[in-house]
Design an enzyme around this catalytic site. Structure first.
Site, PDB file in Angstrom:
ATOM      1  N   ASN A  96      58.905 -12.555  32.336  1.00  0.00           N
ATOM      2  CA  ASN A  96      58.284 -11.516  33.152  1.00  0.00           C
ATOM      3  C   ASN A  96      56.861 -11.190  32.701  1.00  0.00           C
ATOM      4  O   ASN A  96      55.929 -11.160  33.510  1.00  0.00           O
ATOM      5  CB  ASN A  96      59.174 -10.262  33.124  1.00  0.00           C
ATOM      6  CG  ASN A  96      58.522  -9.092  33.819  1.00  0.00           C
ATOM      7  OD1 ASN A  96      57.957  -8.215  33.176  1.00  0.00           O
ATOM      8  ND2 ASN A  96      58.553  -9.076  35.140  1.00  0.00           N
ATOM      9  N   GLN A 117      58.365   1.868  20.149  1.00  0.00           N
ATOM     10  CA  GLN A 117      58.369   2.466  21.491  1.00  0.00           C
ATOM     11  C   GLN A 117      57.955   3.942  21.453  1.00  0.00           C
ATOM     12  O   GLN A 117      57.326   4.440  22.386  1.00  0.00           O
ATOM     13  CB  GLN A 117      59.786   2.336  22.077  1.00  0.00           C
ATOM     14  CG  GLN A 117      59.878   2.562  23.560  1.00  0.00           C
ATOM     15  CD  GLN A 117      59.544   1.330  24.391  1.00  0.00           C
ATOM     16  OE1 GLN A 117      59.977   0.243  24.082  1.00  0.00           O
ATOM     17  NE2 GLN A 117      58.766   1.508  25.436  1.00  0.00           N
ATOM     18  N   THR A 121      53.789  -4.943  33.185  1.00  0.00           N
ATOM     19  CA  THR A 121      53.454  -5.228  31.780  1.00  0.00           C
ATOM     20  C   THR A 121      52.358  -6.284  31.702  1.00  0.00           C
ATOM     21  O   THR A 121      51.372  -6.131  30.972  1.00  0.00           O
ATOM     22  CB  THR A 121      54.712  -5.669  31.001  1.00  0.00           C
ATOM     23  OG1 THR A 121      55.728  -4.704  31.227  1.00  0.00           O
ATOM     24  CG2 THR A 121      54.426  -5.758  29.517  1.00  0.00           C
ATOM     25  N   GLY A 151      64.467  -2.933  31.478  1.00  0.00           N
ATOM     26  CA  GLY A 151      64.651  -4.327  31.078  1.00  0.00           C
ATOM     27  C   GLY A 151      63.850  -4.676  29.845  1.00  0.00           C
ATOM     28  O   GLY A 151      63.018  -3.907  29.370  1.00  0.00           O
ATOM     29  N   ASP A 152      64.116  -5.842  29.302  1.00  0.00           N
ATOM     30  CA  ASP A 152      63.340  -6.446  28.209  1.00  0.00           C
ATOM     31  C   ASP A 152      63.763  -7.918  28.232  1.00  0.00           C
ATOM     32  O   ASP A 152      64.238  -8.403  29.271  1.00  0.00           O
ATOM     33  CB  ASP A 152      63.672  -5.772  26.861  1.00  0.00           C
ATOM     34  CG  ASP A 152      62.727  -6.202  25.730  1.00  0.00           C
ATOM     35  OD1 ASP A 152      61.591  -5.738  25.695  1.00  0.00           O
ATOM     36  OD2 ASP A 152      63.125  -7.028  24.893  1.00  0.00           O
ATOM     37  N   LYS A 198      63.154   6.598  26.178  1.00  0.00           N
ATOM     38  CA  LYS A 198      62.816   5.588  27.194  1.00  0.00           C
ATOM     39  C   LYS A 198      62.507   4.296  26.470  1.00  0.00           C
ATOM     40  O   LYS A 198      61.756   4.284  25.493  1.00  0.00           O
ATOM     41  CB  LYS A 198      61.577   6.073  27.968  1.00  0.00           C
ATOM     42  CG  LYS A 198      61.111   5.137  29.047  1.00  0.00           C
ATOM     43  CD  LYS A 198      61.695   5.521  30.389  1.00  0.00           C
ATOM     44  CE  LYS A 198      61.666   4.400  31.387  1.00  0.00           C
ATOM     45  NZ  LYS A 198      62.731   3.387  31.285  1.00  0.00           N
ATOM     46  N   SER A 253      57.407   2.319  34.520  1.00  0.00           N
ATOM     47  CA  SER A 253      58.791   2.825  34.502  1.00  0.00           C
ATOM     48  C   SER A 253      58.791   4.357  34.610  1.00  0.00           C
ATOM     49  O   SER A 253      59.608   4.945  35.318  1.00  0.00           O
ATOM     50  CB  SER A 253      59.491   2.423  33.208  1.00  0.00           C
ATOM     51  OG  SER A 253      60.031   1.131  33.320  1.00  0.00           O
ATOM     52  N   LYS A 285      54.205   3.894  21.298  1.00  0.00           N
ATOM     53  CA  LYS A 285      53.701   3.305  22.550  1.00  0.00           C
ATOM     54  C   LYS A 285      53.786   4.309  23.695  1.00  0.00           C
ATOM     55  O   LYS A 285      52.842   4.513  24.443  1.00  0.00           O
ATOM     56  CB  LYS A 285      54.548   2.070  22.887  1.00  0.00           C
ATOM     57  CG  LYS A 285      54.160   1.404  24.196  1.00  0.00           C
ATOM     58  CD  LYS A 285      55.171   0.359  24.642  1.00  0.00           C
ATOM     59  CE  LYS A 285      55.448  -0.669  23.564  1.00  0.00           C
ATOM     60  NZ  LYS A 285      56.211  -1.816  24.048  1.00  0.00           N
ATOM     61  N   LYS A 298      65.585   2.223  22.414  1.00  0.00           N
ATOM     62  CA  LYS A 298      65.730   0.807  22.763  1.00  0.00           C
ATOM     63  C   LYS A 298      67.191   0.435  22.616  1.00  0.00           C
ATOM     64  O   LYS A 298      67.930   1.100  21.875  1.00  0.00           O
ATOM     65  CB  LYS A 298      64.875  -0.046  21.818  1.00  0.00           C
ATOM     66  CG  LYS A 298      64.585  -1.432  22.324  1.00  0.00           C
ATOM     67  CD  LYS A 298      63.335  -1.481  23.196  1.00  0.00           C
ATOM     68  CE  LYS A 298      63.156  -2.849  23.818  1.00  0.00           C
ATOM     69  NZ  LYS A 298      61.892  -2.970  24.538  1.00  0.00           N
TER      70      LYS A 298
HETATM   71  P1  NDP Z   1      61.794 -12.553  29.427  1.00  0.00           P
HETATM   72  O1  NDP Z   1      63.206 -12.680  29.022  1.00  0.00           O
HETATM   73  O2  NDP Z   1      61.466 -12.409  30.865  1.00  0.00           O
HETATM   74  O3  NDP Z   1      60.950 -13.790  28.861  1.00  0.00           O
HETATM   75  C1  NDP Z   1      60.884 -14.081  27.507  1.00  0.00           C
HETATM   76  C2  NDP Z   1      60.110 -15.373  27.336  1.00  0.00           C
HETATM   77  O4  NDP Z   1      59.875 -15.611  25.947  1.00  0.00           O
HETATM   78  C3  NDP Z   1      60.895 -16.584  27.837  1.00  0.00           C
HETATM   79  O5  NDP Z   1      59.998 -17.541  28.326  1.00  0.00           O
HETATM   80  C4  NDP Z   1      61.589 -17.068  26.554  1.00  0.00           C
HETATM   81  O6  NDP Z   1      61.965 -18.430  26.568  1.00  0.00           O
HETATM   82  C5  NDP Z   1      60.476 -16.839  25.542  1.00  0.00           C
HETATM   83  N1  NDP Z   1      61.017 -16.716  24.193  1.00  0.00           N
HETATM   84  C6  NDP Z   1      61.997 -15.898  23.773  1.00  0.00           C
HETATM   85  N2  NDP Z   1      62.245 -16.098  22.456  1.00  0.00           N
HETATM   86  C7  NDP Z   1      61.389 -17.062  22.064  1.00  0.00           C
HETATM   87  C8  NDP Z   1      61.157 -17.703  20.834  1.00  0.00           C
HETATM   88  N3  NDP Z   1      61.863 -17.383  19.735  1.00  0.00           N
HETATM   89  N4  NDP Z   1      60.163 -18.639  20.778  1.00  0.00           N
HETATM   90  C9  NDP Z   1      59.454 -18.966  21.876  1.00  0.00           C
HETATM   91  N5  NDP Z   1      59.652 -18.406  23.088  1.00  0.00           N
HETATM   92  C10 NDP Z   1      60.609 -17.466  23.169  1.00  0.00           C
HETATM   93  O7  NDP Z   1      61.212 -11.323  28.578  1.00  0.00           O
HETATM   94  P2  NDP Z   1      59.922 -10.441  28.856  1.00  0.00           P
HETATM   95  O8  NDP Z   1      58.839 -11.274  29.422  1.00  0.00           O
HETATM   96  O9  NDP Z   1      60.360  -9.228  29.575  1.00  0.00           O
HETATM   97  O10 NDP Z   1      59.534  -9.974  27.371  1.00  0.00           O
HETATM   98  C11 NDP Z   1      58.671 -10.723  26.527  1.00  0.00           C
HETATM   99  C12 NDP Z   1      58.163  -9.830  25.410  1.00  0.00           C
HETATM  100  O11 NDP Z   1      57.449  -8.714  25.978  1.00  0.00           O
HETATM  101  C13 NDP Z   1      59.225  -9.208  24.505  1.00  0.00           C
HETATM  102  O12 NDP Z   1      58.708  -9.084  23.198  1.00  0.00           O
HETATM  103  C14 NDP Z   1      59.410  -7.823  25.102  1.00  0.00           C
HETATM  104  O13 NDP Z   1      59.902  -6.896  24.140  1.00  0.00           O
HETATM  105  C15 NDP Z   1      57.986  -7.500  25.492  1.00  0.00           C
HETATM  106  N6  NDP Z   1      57.842  -6.457  26.498  1.00  0.00           N
HETATM  107  C16 NDP Z   1      58.413  -6.603  27.741  1.00  0.00           C
HETATM  108  C17 NDP Z   1      58.225  -5.603  28.693  1.00  0.00           C
HETATM  109  C18 NDP Z   1      58.726  -5.752  30.097  1.00  0.00           C
HETATM  110  O14 NDP Z   1      58.368  -4.900  30.920  1.00  0.00           O
HETATM  111  N7  NDP Z   1      59.485  -6.767  30.424  1.00  0.00           N
HETATM  112  C19 NDP Z   1      57.502  -4.353  28.366  1.00  0.00           C
HETATM  113  C20 NDP Z   1      56.861  -4.358  27.074  1.00  0.00           C
HETATM  114  C21 NDP Z   1      57.078  -5.364  26.185  1.00  0.00           C
HETATM  115  P3  NDP Z   1      63.485 -18.880  26.907  1.00  0.00           P
HETATM  116  O15 NDP Z   1      63.576 -18.855  28.407  1.00  0.00           O
HETATM  117  O16 NDP Z   1      63.579 -20.240  26.318  1.00  0.00           O
HETATM  118  O17 NDP Z   1      64.386 -17.876  26.261  1.00  0.00           O
END
Ligand code: NDP
Length: 443
Positions: free
Chosen positions: A240, A111, A209, A165-166, A90, A376, A114, A126
């Site tokens: 997200n 993961q 999250t 998603g991620d 997962k 999830s 976690k 992943k």
């Molecule tokens: P999203 O794609 O929804 O959002 C990612 C955000 O981070 C965007 O605002 C993006 O900006 C920004 N970002 C990406 N790369 C960079 C960078 N190099 N420098 C600065 N800002 C950056 O992703 P999520 O919110 O889903 O995921 C965010 C983190 O949380 C990841 O590490 C993910 O692995 C982790 N995570 C997510 C989960 C989930 O349920 N969604 C669960 C557990 C962990 P821009 O729009 O400019 O790309």
């Protein structure tokens, strides 16, 4: 040479170009040293660490699709099935131009531990692709998703491997992926999570999250006789995780003053207006800089620099290694008291050590952002039972899971005389569960 050092060396030798994977293994094994040295003979004999750092299998494949100009584009797809000792693989799919084997492997490895912390029956995996949906039309995103699933479907299944998603993969992408899986297999099963509500999604998954991160942060602060009430919070990212972390932080009485994306960050001393952020990010798929058009008194700055804003609580919710030693120094100098990670491995190793040495309450993503995968897993349960739970039911379960994770992490740290070291606590608690299952299954 100690067993831990031997394995770190082995991982670097066997996977030379995978620097994020080396970093994750090193961080985990360093903090497990205390447990491993206590049981070194037994673990060596069973090759526990060699088995823990080698994925069960990893897939890498070509994804061809046609863009709006009629040209064929080629991307690479990945799925790493790391460890299924405690349940089906997962873990999410990430669509971002910098995705490579090392990034997917570090995420899959994290993961495993976690998912063990959630207390739910899920193993770790992943996947993703170096495709970035930003700037692509809906039709292009659909074409890409359908092509990716035409290969990925061979490896996944409701009881085998359940992606979600991620970064870059939200409800739209999951919908297209699910449509193609169903079309190829004729199976209407819970093979993906983060699905839309009309076709088997769980209420509360979108928020999980971010909300979970705040439930954990709240539990950690309370255990240290602190609270979120009236605290100033800075959150990186505006995706997200960041949006729903901000929403729950506000509900718990804190004021969120900054958010960012990969181009820059906004500062709003009156507190970020999340209705505006949701409109920009969830509806228009725009840039965070647009916030100042709605709120002219807020400031936008291009580039990195969000961590120079004074705050009590910092929540890195964007991506790996986004918070380095200089950022850590700025946060500490400005009086920050707590850092909890919403993203996966957003803090570099030296920054983590700096926080710990300076008495900052610091908790790692594998514990604090586990709410997403936990809900999830609740979505999987609802799908198998052909039932849907209410938002309140899911949210209540999420809160309980996050509080339990905090307790497990806190307890593991205390058992090894590392009270308050939540990095060590999280790694030990996850490791103990996975190793017990691996041993029970034999070789
Ligand atoms: P999203 O794609 O929804 O959002 C990612 C955000 O981070 C965007 O605002 C993006 O900006 C920004 N970002 C990406 N790369 C960079 C960078 N190099 N420098 C600065 N800002 C950056 O992703 P999520 O919110 O889903 O995921 C965010 C983190 O949380 C990841 O590490 C993910 O692995 C982790 N995570 C997510 C989960 C989930 O349920 N969604 C669960 C557990 C962990 P821009 O729009 O400019 O790309």
């Amino acid at each position: 040479m100690s067993y831990v050092d031997e394995i770190i060396e082995l991982v670097i030798k066997k996977n030379p170009a995978e620097k994020e994977f080396h970093q994750a293994v090193q961080e985990v094994l360093e903090s497990l040293r205390i447990v491993i040295e206590e049981n070194e003979e037994e673990y060596r004999k069973d090759a526990i660490l060699e088995r823990l750092v080698e994925p069960d299998r990893q897939m890498k494949f070509r994804v061809s699709w046609v863009d709006d100009q009629g040209n064929v584009q080629v991307n690479t797809g990945y799925r790493v099935q790391f460890n299924n000792s405690i349940g089906p693989y997962k873990g999410g799919l990430r669509f971002r131009d910098n995705v490579n084997t090392g990034i997917i492997k570090f995420l899959a490895f994290e993961q495993v531990l976690k998912n063990a912390l959630t207390g739910l029956p899920i193993g770790g995996g992943k996947g993703g692709s170096d495709f970035d949906p930003k700037g692509k039309s809906d039709r292009e995103v659909m074409a890409f998703c359908k092509s990716l699933m035409t290969e990925l479907y061979k490896y996944i299944g409701a009881d085998i491997d359940v992606p979600a998603g991620d970064i870059g993969v939200g409800a739209r992408e999951i919908g297209y992926l699910y449509g193609q899986y169903k079309r190829i297999t004729d199976l209407y099963e819970g093979v993906l999570t983060g699905k839309g509500i009309p076709y088997g999604g769980s209420l509360g998954r979108t928020e999980a999250t971010g909300y979970g991160l705040l439930y954990f942060t709240d539990a950690m602060l309370k255990a240290n006789e602190l609270s979120l009430k009236d605290k100033t919070v800075v959150i990186s990212g505006s995706g997200n995780v960041a949006i729903y972390a901000a929403e729950k932080a506000e509900q718990l009485g804190a004021k969120v003053v900054a958010l960012s994306d990969s181009a820059g960050y906004i500062y709003d001393e009156n507190g970020i207006d999340l209705t505006v952020v949701k409109e920009i990010k969830e509806v228009k798929r725009g840039r965070i800089s647009e916030y100042t058009t709605y709120k002219p008194t807020a400031e936008y700055s291009a580039g990195k620099g969000i961590w120079t804003i004074p705050c009590d609580v910092a929540l890195p919710c964007a991506t790996q290694n986004e918070l380095d030693i200089n950022d850590a120094k700025a946060l500490v100098a400005n009086g920050c008291i707590a850092v909890t990670e919403g993203a996966n491995m957003p803090t570099t190793l030296d920054a983590t050590e700096y926080f710990q040495k300076n008495g900052i309450l610091f908790a790692p993503g594998k514990a604090t952002n586990a709410g997403g995968v936990a809900v999830s897993a609740l979505e999987m349960s609802q799908n198998s039972q052909r039932l849907s739970w209410s938002f309140e039911e899911v949210d209540e379960k999420l809160k309980k899971i996050m509080e339990d994770i905090f307790m497990k992490v806190d307890d593991a740290a205390k058992r090894y005389n590392k009270s308050g070291d939540y990095v060590t606590g999280a790694n030990i608690a996850g490791f103990e569960k996975v190793v017990a299952a691996m041993k029970a299954h034999g070789v």
